[in-house]
Design an enzyme around this catalytic site. Structure first.
Site, mmCIF file in Angstrom:
data_model
loop_
_atom_site.group_PDB
_atom_site.id
_atom_site.type_symbol
_atom_site.label_atom_id
_atom_site.label_comp_id
_atom_site.label_asym_id
_atom_site.label_seq_id
_atom_site.Cartn_x
_atom_site.Cartn_y
_atom_site.Cartn_z
ATOM 1 N NE ARG A 1 -13.026 3.236 11.227
ATOM 2 C CZ ARG A 1 -13.232 3.833 12.511
ATOM 3 N NH1 ARG A 1 -14.411 3.714 12.902
ATOM 4 N NH2 ARG A 1 -12.421 4.375 13.351
ATOM 5 C CG HIS B 1 -5.893 -0.498 15.847
ATOM 6 N ND1 HIS B 1 -5.596 0.596 16.445
ATOM 7 C CD2 HIS B 1 -6.460 -0.095 14.528
ATOM 8 C CE1 HIS B 1 -5.663 1.815 15.603
ATOM 9 N NE2 HIS B 1 -6.174 1.072 14.604
ATOM 10 C CD GLN C 1 -4.137 9.189 4.631
ATOM 11 O OE1 GLN C 1 -3.558 10.248 4.798
ATOM 12 N NE2 GLN C 1 -5.001 8.731 5.381
ATOM 13 C CD GLN D 1 -0.914 -8.287 0.055
ATOM 14 O OE1 GLN D 1 -0.842 -7.696 1.133
ATOM 15 N NE2 GLN D 1 -1.187 -7.510 -1.160
ATOM 16 N NE ARG E 1 -10.960 -0.829 13.657
ATOM 17 C CZ ARG E 1 -10.379 -1.965 13.802
ATOM 18 N NH1 ARG E 1 -11.392 -3.034 14.292
ATOM 19 N NH2 ARG E 1 -9.477 -2.596 13.496
ATOM 20 C CG ASP F 1 -0.869 0.620 -3.924
ATOM 21 O OD1 ASP F 1 -1.780 0.431 -4.345
ATOM 22 O OD2 ASP F 1 -0.426 1.347 -2.951
ATOM 23 N N GLY G 1 0.794 -1.414 0.028
ATOM 24 C CA GLY G 1 -0.105 -0.103 0.132
ATOM 25 C C GLY G 1 0.727 1.291 -0.216
ATOM 26 N N GLY H 1 -4.484 -2.006 1.695
ATOM 27 C CA GLY H 1 -5.851 -2.211 1.978
ATOM 28 C C GLY H 1 -7.058 -1.111 1.807
ATOM 29 C CG ASP I 1 -4.188 2.064 19.303
ATOM 30 O OD1 ASP I 1 -5.217 2.744 19.031
ATOM 31 O OD2 ASP I 1 -3.963 1.121 18.871
HETATM 32 N N1 NAD Z 1 -3.232 -0.136 13.030
HETATM 33 C C1 NAD Z 1 -3.418 1.355 13.022
HETATM 34 O O1 NAD Z 1 -2.799 1.959 14.048
HETATM 35 C C2 NAD Z 1 -3.809 2.183 11.740
HETATM 36 C C3 NAD Z 1 -3.760 3.428 11.716
HETATM 37 C C4 NAD Z 1 -4.008 4.193 10.864
HETATM 38 C C5 NAD Z 1 -4.715 3.618 9.565
HETATM 39 N N2 NAD Z 1 -4.741 2.176 9.438
HETATM 40 C C6 NAD Z 1 -5.157 1.219 8.508
HETATM 41 O O2 NAD Z 1 -4.121 1.286 7.463
HETATM 42 C C7 NAD Z 1 -4.503 0.928 6.213
HETATM 43 C C8 NAD Z 1 -3.839 2.109 5.319
HETATM 44 O O3 NAD Z 1 -4.401 3.436 5.236
HETATM 45 P P1 NAD Z 1 -4.109 4.584 4.328
HETATM 46 O O4 NAD Z 1 -4.677 5.646 4.840
HETATM 47 O O5 NAD Z 1 -2.476 4.590 3.937
HETATM 48 O O6 NAD Z 1 -5.078 4.104 3.159
HETATM 49 P P2 NAD Z 1 -5.056 4.659 1.759
HETATM 50 O O7 NAD Z 1 -6.090 4.229 1.012
HETATM 51 O O8 NAD Z 1 -4.335 5.989 1.593
HETATM 52 O O9 NAD Z 1 -3.864 3.570 1.011
HETATM 53 C C9 NAD Z 1 -4.161 2.242 0.932
HETATM 54 C C10 NAD Z 1 -3.186 1.707 -0.058
HETATM 55 O O10 NAD Z 1 -3.237 0.379 -0.274
HETATM 56 C C11 NAD Z 1 -3.321 -0.046 -1.601
HETATM 57 N N3 NAD Z 1 -4.034 -1.254 -1.702
HETATM 58 C C12 NAD Z 1 -4.954 -1.992 -1.567
HETATM 59 N N4 NAD Z 1 -5.142 -3.156 -2.071
HETATM 60 C C13 NAD Z 1 -4.082 -3.732 -2.016
HETATM 61 C C14 NAD Z 1 -3.218 -4.907 -2.315
HETATM 62 N N5 NAD Z 1 -4.207 -5.916 -2.233
HETATM 63 N N6 NAD Z 1 -2.123 -4.941 -2.279
HETATM 64 C C15 NAD Z 1 -1.144 -3.677 -1.983
HETATM 65 N N7 NAD Z 1 -1.652 -2.443 -2.024
HETATM 66 C C16 NAD Z 1 -2.981 -2.567 -1.823
HETATM 67 C C17 NAD Z 1 -4.305 1.155 -2.336
HETATM 68 O O11 NAD Z 1 -4.198 1.244 -3.554
HETATM 69 C C18 NAD Z 1 -3.484 2.225 -1.371
HETATM 70 O O12 NAD Z 1 -2.897 2.817 -2.428
HETATM 71 C C19 NAD Z 1 -6.088 1.145 6.259
HETATM 72 O O13 NAD Z 1 -6.502 -0.118 6.195
HETATM 73 C C20 NAD Z 1 -6.366 2.026 7.489
HETATM 74 O O14 NAD Z 1 -7.598 1.732 8.140
HETATM 75 C C21 NAD Z 1 -4.432 1.492 10.572
HETATM 76 O O1 LMR Z 2 -9.645 4.197 13.270
HETATM 77 C C1 LMR Z 2 -9.248 4.016 12.079
HETATM 78 O O2 LMR Z 2 -10.079 3.533 11.320
HETATM 79 C C2 LMR Z 2 -8.260 4.540 11.834
HETATM 80 C C3 LMR Z 2 -7.057 4.219 12.382
HETATM 81 O O3 LMR Z 2 -7.175 2.852 12.558
HETATM 82 C C4 LMR Z 2 -6.540 4.892 13.501
HETATM 83 O O4 LMR Z 2 -6.482 4.311 14.624
HETATM 84 O O5 LMR Z 2 -6.239 6.104 13.353
#
Ligand code: NAD
Ligand code: LMR
Length: 333
Positions: free
Chosen positions: A94, A189, A17, A114, A100, A44, A13, A91, A161
Site C-alpha cells: 500500500r 491486520h 524492502q 502460489q 488496503r 521474486d 518478495g 505482493g 500489531d
Molecule cells: N502483515 C504485516 O504486518 C505487514 C507489515 C508491513 C508490510 N506488509 C505488507 O508486506 C508486503 C511487502 O511489503 P514490502 O514493503 O516489502 O514491499 P516491496 O514492494 O518493497 O516488496 C514486495 C516484493 O514483492 C515482489 N513481488 C510482487 N509480486 C510477486 C510475486 N507474484 N511473487 C513473488 N514476489 C512478488 C516485488 O517484486 C517486490 O520485490 C506488502 O503487501 C505490505 O503491505 C504487511
Molecule cells: O498498513 C499498511 O499497509 C502497512 C503494514 O501492513 C503495516 O502494518 O505497517
C-alpha cells in the site's frame, strides 16, 4: 555433537524492502535459533531478478555461519520445492493515500497461484506465514486454493500489531517492553483490529500487575492507545513514504520462532489463524486470536472474559473480514 539438518525457508518478495531486512535475520538464526542451519529460498518476479541476485551476493558476502545455501529464483516451482517454512511477503504494498482494499485484487490472484505451487512442491507439514496485505484474506485464499495443506499450517502476521501494542504500553508506563505481556490483537491486520489490554500484565518488583491498573486511565486505553496501534502502519507510511519493513521482518521472525519453538509458559501471542468459531468469531475466516504454541502447533487461548465493549470490537473486525472475503472472491471471478 552432530549439527542439525538445515531447514529450508522460503521468502517471497525477497528483493523488496521487508525481504531485505528479513533474510539476514533468518540467516543469523533470529527466526529458528542460533544452532539451526538454514537454506534460504528467495523468490521474486522477473523485473526484480537483478536486485534479487544482488541480495544473494550480499548474503554470500556476509558469510553467515548458519547459512548452508541460497536459492534465488523467479521460478515459483523452484522457489517452493522442499521448503519447510514459507514466509509470503511478495505482493504490491500500500502507498500513501491508498486503502488496503485498493491492493486487494492484485494480491489475491498472486496468492491463488502460489497456493497451488506450495501445495504441490513444499515439504509435507510446511508452515506458512502470509505477511503481504491484505494479510488475513491472502492467507484465506492461499488456504482455500491449497486444500491439502492442513489449515493449522496457514497463518498471517498480526505479531507486528501485537508488538506495537507492547511498545505503546511500555512507553506509556516507562517499563521494559520485555516486562509487558499478553496483549491481544483480535481480527484483521487493518485499522479495524482490536488491540485489547484487558488480560495484559506487567512484571513489577511487587509481582505481575494488570496493565489497566497500572495505566489507570481507561480513556487513554480505550481511545488513543487503540487508535495509535490501529493506525501505526499508516503513520509509518506517512513518515517513511514506505511501509514498515524492519519491524515487520522482526515480527515475522517472532511469529515463526514462537510457532516452531514454543511460547514461554504463561505467555500468549497474537497470530492470524483459521477460526474454529472460538469467541463466536465466524468459522472460515483467518482471524487474529491469542494463542500459545507448543511442539510446533498453536492453540487458541480459551475462556478469556470478553466484556460488552470488546464484543462489539471483535464483531466489527470480523464483519470487515467477511466483506474482504466476499470482495476477494469477486476479484478472482
Ligand atoms: N502483515 C504485516 O504486518 C505487514 C507489515 C508491513 C508490510 N506488509 C505488507 O508486506 C508486503 C511487502 O511489503 P514490502 O514493503 O516489502 O514491499 P516491496 O514492494 O518493497 O516488496 C514486495 C516484493 O514483492 C515482489 N513481488 C510482487 N509480486 C510477486 C510475486 N507474484 N511473487 C513473488 N514476489 C512478488 C516485488 O517484486 C517486490 O520485490 C506488502 O503487501 C505490505 O503491505 C504487511
Ligand atoms: O498498513 C499498511 O499497509 C502497512 C503494514 O501492513 C503495516 O502494518 O505497517
Amino acid at each position: 555433537m552432530a549439527s542439525k539438518e538445515p531447514i529450508r525457508v522460503l521468502v517471497t518478495g525477497a528483493a523488496g524492502q521487508i525481504g531485505y531486512a528479513l533474510v539476514p535475520m533468518i540467516a543469523r538464526g533470529v527466526m529458528l535459533g542460533a544452532d539451526q542451519p538454514v537454506i534460504l529460498h528467495m523468490l521474486d518476479i522477473p523485473p526484480a531478478a537483478e536486485a534479487l541476485n544482488g541480495v544473494k551476493m550480499e548474503l554470500v558476502d556476509a558469510a553467515f555461519p548458519l547459512l548452508k545455501g541460497v536459492v534465488a529464483t523467479t521460478d515459483v516451482v523452484e522457489g517452493c520445492t522442499g521448503v519447510n517454512v514459507a514466509v509470503m511477503v511478495g505482493g504490491f504494498p500500500r502507498k500513501e493515500g491508498m486503502e488496503r482494499k485498493d491492493v486487494m485484487s492484485k494480491n489475491v490472484s498472486i496468492y491463488k497461484a502460489q497456493a497451488s505451487a506450495l501445495e504441490k512442491h513444499a515439504a509435507a507439514n510446511c508452515k506458512v506465514l502470509v505477511v503481504a496485505n491484505p494479510a488475513n484474506t491472502n492467507a484465506l485464499i492461499l488456504k482455500e486454493f491449497a486444500p491439502s495443506i492442513p489449515e493449522k499450517n496457514i497463518s498471517c502476521l498480526t505479531r507486528l500489531d501485537h508488538n506495537r501494542a507492547l511498545g505503546q504500553i511500555s512507553e506509556r508506563l516507562n517499563v521494559q517492553v520485555s516486562d509487558v505481556k499478553n496483549v491481544i490483537i483480535w481480527g484483521n491486520h487493518s485499522s479495524t483490529q482490536y488491540p485489547d489490554v484487558n488480560h495484559a500484565t506487567v512484571k513489577t518488583p511487587a509481582g505481575e500487575k494488570p496493565v489497566r491498573e497500572l495505566v489507570a486511565d481507561d480513556a487513554w486505553l480505550n481511545g488513543e492507545f487503540i487508535s495509535t496501534v490501529q493506525q501505526r502502519g499508516a503513520a509509518i507510511i506517512k513518515a517513511r513514504k514506505l511501509s514498515s519493513a524492519l519491524s515487520a521482518a522482526s515480527s515475522a521472525c517472532d511469529h515463526i520462532r514462537d510457532w516452531v519453538l514454543g511460547t514461554p509458559e504463561g505467555t500468549f501471542v497474537s497470530m492470524g489463524v483459521y477460526s474454529d468459531g472460538s469467541y463466536n468469531v465466524p468459522a472460515g475466516l483467518i482471524y487474529s486470536f491469542p494463542v500459545t504454541c507448543k511442539n510446533g502447533e498453536w492453540t487458541i487461548v480459551q475462556g478469556l472474559a470478553i466484556d460488552e465493549y470488546s464484543r462489539k470490537k471483535l464483531d466489527l473486525t470480523a464483519d470487515e473480514l467477511s466483506e474482504e472475503k466476499a470482495l476477494a472472491y469477486s476479484c478472482l471471478s
